[in-house]
Scaffold this motif. Structure first.
Motif, PDB file in Angstrom:
ATOM      1  N   ARG A 127       0.827  -1.218   0.000  1.00  0.00           N
ATOM      2  CA  ARG A 127       0.000   0.000   0.000  1.00  0.00           C
ATOM      3  C   ARG A 127       0.856   1.261   0.000  1.00  0.00           C
ATOM      4  NH1 ARG A 127      -1.928   3.303   3.945  1.00  0.00           N
ATOM      5  NH2 ARG A 127      -1.307   1.921   5.657  1.00  0.00           N
ATOM      6  N   LEU A 128       1.948   1.270   0.768  1.00  0.00           N
ATOM      7  CA  LEU A 128       2.761   2.469   0.909  1.00  0.00           C
ATOM      8  C   LEU A 128       3.779   2.646  -0.211  1.00  0.00           C
ATOM      9  CD1 LEU A 128       3.541   2.379   4.752  1.00  0.00           C
ATOM     10  CD2 LEU A 128       1.876   3.821   3.575  1.00  0.00           C
ATOM     11  N   GLY A 129       4.244   1.554  -0.797  1.00  0.00           N
ATOM     12  CA  GLY A 129       5.356   1.639  -1.742  1.00  0.00           C
ATOM     13  C   GLY A 129       6.668   1.476  -1.008  1.00  0.00           C
ATOM     14  N   ASP A 130       7.707   1.114  -1.746  1.00  0.00           N
ATOM     15  CA  ASP A 130       8.977   0.764  -1.114  1.00  0.00           C
ATOM     16  C   ASP A 130       9.638   1.937  -0.390  1.00  0.00           C
ATOM     17  OD1 ASP A 130       8.723  -1.825  -1.960  1.00  0.00           O
ATOM     18  OD2 ASP A 130       9.988  -1.574  -3.739  1.00  0.00           O
ATOM     19  N   THR A 131       9.602   3.142  -0.962  1.00  0.00           N
ATOM     20  CA  THR A 131      10.275   4.284  -0.337  1.00  0.00           C
ATOM     21  C   THR A 131       9.648   4.615   1.004  1.00  0.00           C
ATOM     22  OG1 THR A 131      10.867   5.218  -2.493  1.00  0.00           O
ATOM     23  CG2 THR A 131      10.900   6.709  -0.602  1.00  0.00           C
ATOM     24  N   ALA A 132       8.329   4.739   1.036  1.00  0.00           N
ATOM     25  CA  ALA A 132       7.650   5.035   2.292  1.00  0.00           C
ATOM     26  C   ALA A 132       7.803   3.879   3.283  1.00  0.00           C
ATOM     27  CB  ALA A 132       6.173   5.329   2.047  1.00  0.00           C
ATOM     28  N   TRP A 133       7.799   2.661   2.772  1.00  0.00           N
ATOM     29  CA  TRP A 133       7.940   1.491   3.641  1.00  0.00           C
ATOM     30  C   TRP A 133       9.295   1.489   4.341  1.00  0.00           C
ATOM     31  CZ3 TRP A 133       5.660  -1.693   6.548  1.00  0.00           C
ATOM     32  CH2 TRP A 133       6.209  -2.938   6.899  1.00  0.00           C
ATOM     33  N   MET A 134      10.343   1.897   3.644  1.00  0.00           N
ATOM     34  CA  MET A 134      11.654   1.960   4.273  1.00  0.00           C
ATOM     35  C   MET A 134      11.674   3.008   5.383  1.00  0.00           C
ATOM     36  SD  MET A 134      13.282  -0.465   3.051  1.00  0.00           S
ATOM     37  CE  MET A 134      14.677  -0.072   4.087  1.00  0.00           C
ATOM     38  N   ARG A 135      10.953   4.123   5.182  1.00  0.00           N
ATOM     39  CA  ARG A 135      10.859   5.123   6.247  1.00  0.00           C
ATOM     40  C   ARG A 135      10.123   4.541   7.460  1.00  0.00           C
ATOM     41  NH1 ARG A 135       9.190   8.759   1.835  1.00  0.00           N
ATOM     42  NH2 ARG A 135      11.019   9.915   1.105  1.00  0.00           N
ATOM     43  N   VAL A 136       9.083   3.781   7.199  1.00  0.00           N
ATOM     44  CA  VAL A 136       8.338   3.137   8.283  1.00  0.00           C
ATOM     45  C   VAL A 136       9.233   2.148   9.032  1.00  0.00           C
ATOM     46  CG1 VAL A 136       6.479   1.485   8.768  1.00  0.00           C
ATOM     47  CG2 VAL A 136       6.057   3.451   7.280  1.00  0.00           C
ATOM     48  N   LEU A 137       9.982   1.340   8.303  1.00  0.00           N
ATOM     49  CA  LEU A 137      10.876   0.377   8.940  1.00  0.00           C
ATOM     50  C   LEU A 137      11.942   1.074   9.784  1.00  0.00           C
ATOM     51  CD1 LEU A 137      11.566  -2.400   6.274  1.00  0.00           C
ATOM     52  CD2 LEU A 137      10.121  -2.518   8.308  1.00  0.00           C
ATOM     53  N   THR A 138      12.477   2.168   9.281  1.00  0.00           N
ATOM     54  CA  THR A 138      13.501   2.912  10.020  1.00  0.00           C
ATOM     55  C   THR A 138      12.931   3.470  11.320  1.00  0.00           C
ATOM     56  OG1 THR A 138      14.653   3.496   7.977  1.00  0.00           O
ATOM     57  CG2 THR A 138      15.127   4.834   9.919  1.00  0.00           C
ATOM     58  N   ALA A 139      11.737   4.062  11.250  1.00  0.00           N
ATOM     59  CA  ALA A 139      11.104   4.602  12.461  1.00  0.00           C
ATOM     60  C   ALA A 139      10.756   3.481  13.436  1.00  0.00           C
ATOM     61  CB  ALA A 139       9.851   5.387  12.081  1.00  0.00           C
ATOM     62  N   HIS A 140      10.242   2.375  12.919  1.00  0.00           N
ATOM     63  CA  HIS A 140       9.902   1.212  13.749  1.00  0.00           C
ATOM     64  C   HIS A 140      11.151   0.684  14.462  1.00  0.00           C
ATOM     65  CE1 HIS A 140      10.009  -3.282  13.714  1.00  0.00           C
ATOM     66  NE2 HIS A 140       8.895  -3.150  14.406  1.00  0.00           N
ATOM     67  N   SER A 141      12.239   0.566  13.726  1.00  0.00           N
ATOM     68  CA  SER A 141      13.485   0.077  14.317  1.00  0.00           C
ATOM     69  C   SER A 141      13.999   1.039  15.389  1.00  0.00           C
ATOM     70  CB  SER A 141      14.544  -0.104  13.226  1.00  0.00           C
ATOM     71  OG  SER A 141      15.773  -0.516  13.776  1.00  0.00           O
ATOM     72  N   ARG A 142      13.906   2.342  15.127  1.00  0.00           N
ATOM     73  CA  ARG A 142      14.365   3.338  16.101  1.00  0.00           C
ATOM     74  C   ARG A 142      13.592   3.223  17.408  1.00  0.00           C
ATOM     75  NH1 ARG A 142      12.787   7.482  13.584  1.00  0.00           N
ATOM     76  NH2 ARG A 142      10.952   7.896  14.864  1.00  0.00           N
ATOM     77  N   VAL A 143      12.291   3.064  17.318  1.00  0.00           N
ATOM     78  CA  VAL A 143      11.468   2.937  18.524  1.00  0.00           C
ATOM     79  C   VAL A 143      11.851   1.690  19.313  1.00  0.00           C
ATOM     80  CG1 VAL A 143       9.124   2.504  19.355  1.00  0.00           C
ATOM     81  CG2 VAL A 143       9.513   4.258  17.635  1.00  0.00           C
ATOM     82  N   LEU A 144      11.945   0.557  18.620  1.00  0.00           N
ATOM     83  CA  LEU A 144      12.263  -0.688  19.316  1.00  0.00           C
ATOM     84  C   LEU A 144      13.643  -0.632  19.964  1.00  0.00           C
ATOM     85  CD1 LEU A 144       9.747  -1.745  17.716  1.00  0.00           C
ATOM     86  CD2 LEU A 144      10.931  -3.946  17.619  1.00  0.00           C
TER      87      LEU A 144
END
Length: 277
Positions: A127-144
């Motif tokens: 749904r988001l596309g690869d570029t936005a998905w990588m931003r989501v993964l980066t933010a998710h990783s930072r939180v964890l």
């Protein structure tokens, strides 16, 4: 001649007085400069002390900090996606330090394992596309990673959006998990993309450590507990509930016994409830 001599004498006296004043002012300026330099030096020392992280008290903590610093340097050099935090992948530790990192067991020989992943991650990526998905993964990783570091956990490995983390203390693992769920809901980057729902399962048991990874029945058990969780939920095994004791401040709800894939029998799981107020 007398007048000229008098004028000359007065001129000499005035010059001498001016020299004395200038010399005195120069000494005062030097003293002030020296004092200023001392103040600046002290401020720099205080600032450095304030910004310097507290010294690690154990070899394990020192080794974990090396893991975090090394992973940060790798990310800063432009590698996209998540860094695979295995000892083989980074290859920067001597043999003794590897042993220190693997020594995450509690005094009774158990390790508390935490598994997590993003619910419906493939659908979300599409749904988001690869570029936005990588931003989501980066933010998710930072939180964890922020919560894991705060509670002295050790990222054993990552795979895509999944994390496997070890803690010495079950209470710390549960607090990290609940803190992660709160932080994920508040993170501005994740909210911009509609948020993510992360499933977390926690289990305490015996493991076999080899080459920076963990193996054994209890590792599979922890993964299966996470599989039973819904997005935004933290589930605990009965072993974690027992290890927490009756004085835990966590609010827990006992669930009906369930079957866990590949593991015999029925298993009691506990849901961590949100804090009141």
């Amino acid at each position: 001649m007398d007048v000229l001599a008098l004028v000359a004498g007065l001129a000499c006296l005035l010059l001498a007085a001016a020299i004395v004043v200038l010399l005195g002012e120069r000494r005062r300026l030097h003293r002030r400069l020296a004092q200023s330099q001392e103040v600046v030096a002290q401020l720099q020392a205080d600032l450095g002390a304030a910004l310097r992280p507290p010294p690690a008290s154990t070899p394990t903590e020192r080794a974990v900090r090396r893991v975090i610093r090394t992973a940060s340097r790798v990310r800063e050099q432009g590698i996209t996606g998540l860094v695979q935090d295995t000892l083989e992948g980074l290859q920067v530790w001597a043999g003794q330090e590897r042993a220190d990192i693997l020594n995450m067991a509690a005094p009774d020989g158990t390790v508390t394992l935490f598994f997590s992943d993003i619910e419906d991650s493939t659908t979300l990526n599409h749904r988001l596309g690869d570029t936005a998905w990588m931003r989501v993964l980066t933010a998710h990783s930072r939180v964890l990673r922020g919560r894991i570091e705060k509670y002295r956990g050790r990222v054993v490995k990552t795979a895509g959006d999944g994390f496997m983390v070890a803690f010495r203390d079950p209470e710390a693992a549960c607090r990290a998990a609940t803190g992660i769920q709160r932080d994920l809901r508040r993170d501005l980057t994740l909210r911009r993309y509609g948020g993510v729902r992360v499933r977390i399962g926690v289990h305490t048991g015996q493991v076999v450590a080899r080459d920076g990874d963990y193996f054994g029945r209890d590792v599979a058990m922890a993964a299966r507990v996470a599989d039973r969780a819904c997005g935004g939920e933290v589930l605990l095994s009965d072993a974690v509930r027992e290890a927490l004791g009756e004085d835990t401040v966590l609010r827990l709800e006992e669930l009906e016994p369930v079957e866990l894939k590949g593991l015999p029998g029925a298993h009691v799981l506990w849901r961590v409830l949100p804090r009141v107020g």
